[in-house]
Design a protein around this motif. Structure first.
Motif, short mmCIF file in Angstrom:
data_model
loop_
_atom_site.label_atom_id
_atom_site.label_comp_id
_atom_site.label_asym_id
_atom_site.label_seq_id
_atom_site.Cartn_x
_atom_site.Cartn_y
_atom_site.Cartn_z
N PRO A 5 0.84 -1.20 0.00
CA PRO A 5 0.00 0.00 0.00
C PRO A 5 0.88 1.25 0.00
O PRO A 5 1.97 1.27 0.54
N LEU A 6 0.37 2.29 -0.68
CA LEU A 6 1.07 3.57 -0.64
C LEU A 6 0.94 4.17 0.74
O LEU A 6 -0.08 4.00 1.41
N PRO A 7 1.97 4.85 1.20
CA PRO A 7 1.86 5.47 2.52
C PRO A 7 0.81 6.57 2.49
O PRO A 7 0.60 7.22 1.48
N SER A 8 0.13 6.73 3.59
CA SER A 8 -0.82 7.84 3.66
C SER A 8 -0.06 9.04 4.20
O SER A 8 0.76 8.93 5.10
N PHE A 9 -0.30 10.17 3.59
CA PHE A 9 0.39 11.38 3.99
C PHE A 9 -0.52 12.19 4.90
O PHE A 9 -1.73 12.28 4.67
N ASP A 10 0.05 12.72 5.93
CA ASP A 10 -0.69 13.58 6.84
C ASP A 10 -1.23 14.75 6.04
O ASP A 10 -0.47 15.51 5.44
N LYS A 11 -2.55 14.89 6.02
CA LYS A 11 -3.18 15.92 5.18
C LYS A 11 -2.83 17.33 5.62
O LYS A 11 -2.68 18.22 4.79
N ALA A 12 -2.70 17.54 6.91
CA ALA A 12 -2.34 18.88 7.40
C ALA A 12 -0.89 19.20 7.03
O ALA A 12 -0.57 20.32 6.61
N ALA A 13 0.00 18.21 7.16
CA ALA A 13 1.40 18.41 6.79
C ALA A 13 1.52 18.65 5.28
O ALA A 13 2.32 19.48 4.84
N ALA A 14 0.71 17.94 4.50
CA ALA A 14 0.73 18.13 3.05
C ALA A 14 0.32 19.56 2.70
O ALA A 14 0.93 20.20 1.84
N ALA A 15 -0.69 20.07 3.37
CA ALA A 15 -1.14 21.44 3.12
C ALA A 15 -0.06 22.45 3.49
O ALA A 15 0.18 23.41 2.75
N THR A 16 0.61 22.22 4.60
CA THR A 16 1.70 23.11 5.03
C THR A 16 2.84 23.08 4.03
O THR A 16 3.38 24.13 3.65
N GLY A 17 3.22 21.90 3.60
CA GLY A 17 4.29 21.77 2.61
C GLY A 17 3.93 22.41 1.29
O GLY A 17 4.76 23.08 0.66
N LEU A 18 2.68 22.25 0.86
CA LEU A 18 2.23 22.85 -0.38
C LEU A 18 2.29 24.37 -0.30
O LEU A 18 2.78 25.03 -1.21
N ILE A 38 4.91 22.30 -12.16
CA ILE A 38 6.01 21.77 -11.35
C ILE A 38 5.47 20.90 -10.22
O ILE A 38 5.98 19.83 -9.95
N LEU A 39 4.41 21.38 -9.55
CA LEU A 39 3.85 20.65 -8.42
C LEU A 39 2.77 19.64 -8.84
O LEU A 39 2.31 18.86 -8.02
N ARG A 40 2.36 19.70 -10.10
CA ARG A 40 1.29 18.86 -10.64
C ARG A 40 0.02 18.97 -9.81
O ARG A 40 -0.54 17.98 -9.35
N VAL A 41 -0.42 20.21 -9.61
CA VAL A 41 -1.67 20.48 -8.90
C VAL A 41 -2.58 21.31 -9.80
O VAL A 41 -2.11 21.97 -10.73
N SER A 42 -3.85 21.30 -9.49
CA SER A 42 -4.81 22.05 -10.28
C SER A 42 -4.66 23.55 -10.02
O SER A 42 -4.06 23.99 -9.02
N HIS A 43 -5.24 24.33 -10.92
CA HIS A 43 -5.22 25.78 -10.77
C HIS A 43 -5.89 26.20 -9.46
O HIS A 43 -5.36 27.06 -8.74
N SER A 44 -7.01 25.58 -9.12
CA SER A 44 -7.72 25.96 -7.89
C SER A 44 -6.92 25.60 -6.64
O SER A 44 -6.89 26.37 -5.68
N LEU A 60 -2.91 14.73 -1.15
CA LEU A 60 -1.91 14.77 -2.21
C LEU A 60 -1.36 13.37 -2.42
O LEU A 60 -1.24 12.60 -1.47
N ASP A 61 -1.02 13.05 -3.66
CA ASP A 61 -0.46 11.72 -3.91
C ASP A 61 1.06 11.75 -3.74
O ASP A 61 1.66 12.80 -3.49
N ARG A 62 1.66 10.60 -3.85
CA ARG A 62 3.11 10.46 -3.63
C ARG A 62 3.90 11.36 -4.57
O ARG A 62 4.89 11.97 -4.17
N ASP A 63 3.52 11.43 -5.83
CA ASP A 63 4.22 12.25 -6.80
C ASP A 63 4.18 13.73 -6.38
O ASP A 63 5.21 14.41 -6.42
N GLN A 64 3.03 14.21 -5.98
CA GLN A 64 2.90 15.61 -5.57
C GLN A 64 3.73 15.91 -4.33
O GLN A 64 4.39 16.95 -4.25
N VAL A 65 3.70 15.02 -3.36
CA VAL A 65 4.49 15.21 -2.13
C VAL A 65 5.99 15.19 -2.46
O VAL A 65 6.76 15.99 -1.92
N THR A 66 6.39 14.34 -3.38
CA THR A 66 7.80 14.28 -3.78
C THR A 66 8.21 15.58 -4.46
O THR A 66 9.29 16.12 -4.20
#
Length: 133
Positions: A5-18, A38-44, A60-66
């Motif tokens: 299984p893919l690791p689950s990323f802490d959603k709050a940490a993902a938001a902070t990193g983004l 570059i970040l492979r995220v949507s415009h919104s 966020l998926d693994r690619d986006q977090v990377t």
């Protein structure tokens, strides 16, 4: 082949990193389109991350977090190499004649959104710091 299984990323940490990555990209002078690619995220998602208020948790998926990690680590390497803000934030838009960049800026190379371009840009900039970690 194992189906791990893919690791689950802490959603709050993902938001902070983004938010941090978007702030850095903005300081580097990236356009919205470049940052989104570059970040492979949507415009919104990119627009929400640019706002100064607190961003809610995000999936966020693994690619986006990377990709976020690469931006944060490029910034960390630049902070080690450069003392002045002009180079710290301007380097990514400077024309680079290293064979990999071929007269393009690092931001221009990464701006196509290709994962390999983002990774290779990170690798080359990270190597500038030498053994200073």
């Amino acid at each position: 082949m194992l189906n791990l299984p893919l690791p689950s990323f802490d959603k709050a940490a993902a938001a902070t990193g983004l938010k941090a990555a978007v702030t850095i990209l903005d300081k580097w002078g990236a356009s919205g389109e470049q940052g989104e690619a570059i970040l492979r995220v949507s415009h919104s998602t990119y627009a929400r991350a640019k706002k100064k208020d607190v961003m809610q948790a995000i999936n966020l998926d693994r690619d986006q977090v990377t990709r976020i990690s690469f931006i944060l680590n490029i910034h960390a390497a630049l902070r080690i190499v450069f003392d002045n803000p002009e180079n710290l934030y301007g380097f990514m838009k400077m024309i680079n004649h290293n064979p990999f960049f071929a007269g393009r800026s690092p931001l221009e190379v990464m701006g196509n959104g290709d994962f390999v371009s983002v990774y290779e840009t990170f690798r080359r900039i990270d190597s500038m710091r030498g053994s200073q970690w």
